[in-house]
Design a protein around this motif. Sequence first.
Motif, PDB file in Angstrom:
ATOM      1  N   GLY A 163      25.435  53.546  17.708  1.00  0.00           N
ATOM      2  CA  GLY A 163      24.928  54.864  18.095  1.00  0.00           C
ATOM      3  C   GLY A 163      24.043  55.479  17.034  1.00  0.00           C
ATOM      4  N   VAL A 164      24.463  55.348  15.769  1.00  0.00           N
ATOM      5  CA  VAL A 164      23.669  55.922  14.683  1.00  0.00           C
ATOM      6  C   VAL A 164      22.337  55.189  14.550  1.00  0.00           C
ATOM      7  CG1 VAL A 164      23.577  56.181  12.170  1.00  0.00           C
ATOM      8  CG2 VAL A 164      25.638  56.853  13.410  1.00  0.00           C
ATOM      9  N   ILE A 165      22.354  53.862  14.625  1.00  0.00           N
ATOM     10  CA  ILE A 165      21.107  53.093  14.508  1.00  0.00           C
ATOM     11  C   ILE A 165      20.153  53.451  15.644  1.00  0.00           C
ATOM     12  CG2 ILE A 165      20.144  50.761  14.699  1.00  0.00           C
ATOM     13  CD1 ILE A 165      22.621  49.808  13.127  1.00  0.00           C
ATOM     14  N   ARG A 166      20.676  53.486  16.870  1.00  0.00           N
ATOM     15  CA  ARG A 166      19.826  53.818  18.019  1.00  0.00           C
ATOM     16  C   ARG A 166      19.300  55.251  17.920  1.00  0.00           C
ATOM     17  NH1 ARG A 166      16.971  52.462  22.310  1.00  0.00           N
ATOM     18  NH2 ARG A 166      17.499  53.478  24.256  1.00  0.00           N
ATOM     19  N   ALA A 167      20.139  56.163  17.460  1.00  0.00           N
ATOM     20  CA  ALA A 167      19.697  57.559  17.309  1.00  0.00           C
ATOM     21  C   ALA A 167      18.597  57.666  16.259  1.00  0.00           C
ATOM     22  CB  ALA A 167      20.883  58.443  16.934  1.00  0.00           C
ATOM     23  N   PHE A 168      18.714  56.906  15.145  1.00  0.00           N
ATOM     24  CA  PHE A 168      17.655  56.919  14.134  1.00  0.00           C
ATOM     25  C   PHE A 168      16.346  56.386  14.713  1.00  0.00           C
ATOM     26  CE2 PHE A 168      20.800  57.053  10.491  1.00  0.00           C
ATOM     27  CZ  PHE A 168      20.375  58.293  10.056  1.00  0.00           C
ATOM     28  N   ASP A 169      16.426  55.307  15.499  1.00  0.00           N
ATOM     29  CA  ASP A 169      15.219  54.770  16.124  1.00  0.00           C
ATOM     30  C   ASP A 169      14.561  55.805  17.030  1.00  0.00           C
ATOM     31  OD1 ASP A 169      15.489  52.351  14.866  1.00  0.00           O
ATOM     32  OD2 ASP A 169      16.450  51.341  16.574  1.00  0.00           O
ATOM     33  N   ARG A 170      15.377  56.475  17.827  1.00  0.00           N
ATOM     34  CA  ARG A 170      14.832  57.499  18.729  1.00  0.00           C
ATOM     35  C   ARG A 170      14.250  58.664  17.940  1.00  0.00           C
ATOM     36  NH1 ARG A 170      19.036  59.117  23.188  1.00  0.00           N
ATOM     37  NH2 ARG A 170      17.267  60.370  23.849  1.00  0.00           N
ATOM     38  N   ALA A 171      14.917  59.034  16.845  1.00  0.00           N
ATOM     39  CA  ALA A 171      14.414  60.141  16.025  1.00  0.00           C
ATOM     40  C   ALA A 171      13.080  59.784  15.385  1.00  0.00           C
ATOM     41  CB  ALA A 171      15.449  60.499  14.961  1.00  0.00           C
ATOM     42  N   ILE A 172      12.937  58.550  14.936  1.00  0.00           N
ATOM     43  CA  ILE A 172      11.663  58.112  14.338  1.00  0.00           C
ATOM     44  C   ILE A 172      10.552  58.156  15.376  1.00  0.00           C
ATOM     45  CG2 ILE A 172      10.455  56.096  13.411  1.00  0.00           C
ATOM     46  CD1 ILE A 172      13.110  55.420  11.942  1.00  0.00           C
ATOM     47  N   ARG A 173      10.838  57.671  16.585  1.00  0.00           N
ATOM     48  CA  ARG A 173       9.830  57.726  17.656  1.00  0.00           C
ATOM     49  C   ARG A 173       9.470  59.170  17.990  1.00  0.00           C
ATOM     50  NH1 ARG A 173      12.954  53.672  19.982  1.00  0.00           N
ATOM     51  NH2 ARG A 173      13.662  55.052  21.642  1.00  0.00           N
TER      52      ARG A 173
END
Length: 193
Positions: A163-173
Amino acid sequence: RSSGGGARLTLLVCVLVINGVLTSFWGLVTVWVAGVVAWKIDGVGGSRLHLLGVLGVTTGSLILIAGLSMNNPAALMKTGVRIGGGTTWVLWFSATTSWPLLQLALRRWRCPNVLLEFLDVSVAHGLILWLELHRRWEAAAVRLGLAPGQPRFECYGLILAGGVIRAFDRAIRLEESRALRTAEVLSSEASEV
């Protein structure tokens, strides 16, 4: 609530200042009880108010046990009650005031735009993280055939990490898209592109 964000923010700041300077144990208890009453008056109680009470009793008990074992229960109890009261009021404020109302109140208080933008981005990232963790929590429960929201203990690490990794990816986008939307066009050729 649809209005009164400024009044609630003023009340929260006043209560937190009072909570920070009070030295009387019973004064601190009064601040905490007033916070619970504010929850009840605004109708944001229910299960959350019950959970708040359970957390308060648990916190108080742990602090008392720690204070007794350290031979200084009074100072530790005051600290625990101070933290409990402040937390109760902050949770009350967050349950009764929407983010747009808080932004409006902060603008009226002449809060710098840089700080408002930073807070806005922080809230967006926090919501992305919460939504991603919630989605993974439910997916784990479905995959394991458990009741919704009840994955096994061994799944917690995978849920949090993924969840944290996916959330970071979404935040970067999100940040990249935001930077592109606010970028200035340098030439007519770039404008056409």
